[in-house]
Motif scaffolding. Structure first.
Motif, PDB file in Angstrom:
ATOM      1  N   GLN A   1     -75.916 -13.017 -19.441  1.00  0.00           N
ATOM      2  CA  GLN A   1     -76.525 -11.826 -19.138  1.00  0.00           C
ATOM      3  C   GLN A   1     -75.490 -11.095 -18.638  1.00  0.00           C
ATOM      4  O   GLN A   1     -74.268 -11.735 -17.914  1.00  0.00           O
ATOM      5  CB  GLN A   1     -77.828 -12.185 -18.163  1.00  0.00           C
ATOM      6  N   TRP A   2     -75.808  -9.849 -18.155  1.00  0.00           N
ATOM      7  CA  TRP A   2     -74.827  -9.013 -17.516  1.00  0.00           C
ATOM      8  C   TRP A   2     -75.361  -9.057 -15.850  1.00  0.00           C
ATOM      9  O   TRP A   2     -76.294  -8.481 -15.794  1.00  0.00           O
ATOM     10  CB  TRP A   2     -74.893  -7.523 -18.060  1.00  0.00           C
ATOM     11  N   ALA A   3     -74.555  -9.456 -15.149  1.00  0.00           N
ATOM     12  CA  ALA A   3     -74.659  -9.140 -13.532  1.00  0.00           C
ATOM     13  C   ALA A   3     -74.562  -7.742 -13.122  1.00  0.00           C
ATOM     14  O   ALA A   3     -74.904  -6.935 -12.541  1.00  0.00           O
ATOM     15  CB  ALA A   3     -73.823 -10.116 -12.666  1.00  0.00           C
ATOM     16  N   CYS A   4     -73.341  -7.171 -13.928  1.00  0.00           N
ATOM     17  CA  CYS A   4     -73.221  -5.684 -13.798  1.00  0.00           C
ATOM     18  C   CYS A   4     -72.717  -5.248 -15.307  1.00  0.00           C
ATOM     19  O   CYS A   4     -71.816  -5.720 -15.809  1.00  0.00           O
ATOM     20  CB  CYS A   4     -71.694  -5.366 -12.957  1.00  0.00           C
ATOM     21  N   ARG A   5     -73.493  -4.438 -15.861  1.00  0.00           N
ATOM     22  CA  ARG A   5     -73.381  -4.364 -17.459  1.00  0.00           C
ATOM     23  C   ARG A   5     -72.420  -3.145 -17.565  1.00  0.00           C
ATOM     24  O   ARG A   5     -72.086  -2.327 -16.821  1.00  0.00           O
ATOM     25  CB  ARG A   5     -74.880  -3.880 -18.214  1.00  0.00           C
ATOM     26  N   PRO A   6     -71.912  -3.196 -18.678  1.00  0.00           N
ATOM     27  CA  PRO A   6     -70.926  -2.025 -19.174  1.00  0.00           C
ATOM     28  C   PRO A   6     -71.819  -0.661 -19.030  1.00  0.00           C
ATOM     29  O   PRO A   6     -72.636  -0.496 -19.816  1.00  0.00           O
ATOM     30  CB  PRO A   6     -70.493  -2.178 -20.647  1.00  0.00           C
ATOM     31  N   THR A   7     -71.182   0.169 -18.478  1.00  0.00           N
ATOM     32  CA  THR A   7     -71.667   1.827 -18.409  1.00  0.00           C
ATOM     33  C   THR A   7     -70.128   2.482 -18.497  1.00  0.00           C
ATOM     34  O   THR A   7     -69.194   2.208 -18.439  1.00  0.00           O
ATOM     35  CB  THR A   7     -72.433   1.989 -17.299  1.00  0.00           C
ATOM     36  N   ALA A   8     -70.503   3.760 -18.639  1.00  0.00           N
ATOM     37  CA  ALA A   8     -69.592   4.951 -18.901  1.00  0.00           C
ATOM     38  C   ALA A   8     -68.896   4.943 -17.405  1.00  0.00           C
ATOM     39  O   ALA A   8     -67.707   5.053 -17.197  1.00  0.00           O
ATOM     40  CB  ALA A   8     -70.176   6.494 -19.040  1.00  0.00           C
TER      41      ALA A   8
END
Length: 217
Positions: free
Chosen positions: A187-194
């Protein structure tokens, strides 16, 4: 659709639902310009899930390279990625480190503690993965692997005393929604964002990570 699940210290993890491995692999190549390559996958055998490599005692069932030539197979082309996962839709998504990013790998407990500390310090984070084997990987700029021993030493620690490693050239991380044995999916603990397209340097995160790893010993 996203939901959050509680972690240690009431941390919340964004959890993506419904995206296929193929869609995710293509998106990583297309949107983040990350190299991707397909790894092993899980197969149902006599009511249990086993790694496609066929090893009963596989250390990373469903989430490791198929062969030794994996580094040459990694691609940043969305078109090639789509073709690779169309051939094997269940293949894990593996991202080689030492190219567009390195990863600082810590235990889940230390990772959640570090995330809370980084939030208080108002640090800008890159993506962070949470693996079913209770490890977290913080994405940082390439070169962290070479810097890590000196960075830790300057903080008064010896690297051998902390459960903290840097994954650089020759290593890889598994990306969501790769399934890892019977323990669930990455999972993403901090997902990729802009907002986190530009990665931090290892030096920016090392103080919080070393402190958290020291507390977790």
């Amino acid at each position: 659709m996203e939901e959050t699940i509680a972690g240690p210290d009431a941390a919340q993890i964004p959890q993506q639902r419904g995206e296929s491995l193929l869609e995710a692999a293509v998106r990583y190549a297309e949107e983040r310009h990350w190299d991707v390559f397909p790894g092993t996958w899980l197969e149902a055998v006599e009511g249990t899930h086993r790694c496609s490599c066929g090893q009963p005692a596989c250390a990373a069932p469903g989430a490791h390279p198929v062969g030794d030539d994996w580094a040459t197979l990694a691609t940043g082309s969305a078109t090639v990625a789509r073709r690779l996962w169309q051939k094997q839709p269940d293949a894990s998504i593996l991202l080689p480190t030492g190219r567009t990013f390195d990863a600082l790998d810590v235990t889940e407990t230390a990772g959640f503690l570090a995330l809370a500390r980084m939030e208080r310090m108002e640090l800008t984070l890159g993506p962070v993965t949470l693996s079913p084997n209770r490890r977290m990987q913080f994405f940082v700029l390439p070169g962290a692997s070479a810097k890590l021993p000196d960075l830790v030493r300057k903080l008064g620690w010896s690297l051998g005393s902390l459960d903290l490693t840097a994954l650089g050239e020759g290593s890889y991380v598994a990306a969501p929604p790769t399934r890892f044995g019977s323990r669930g999916a990455v999972q993403w603990a901090c997902r990729p964002t802009a907002a986190n397209r530009w990665l931090p340097d290892a030096e920016e995160l090392i103080s919080a990570l070393a402190y958290a790893c020291g507390r977790d010993r």
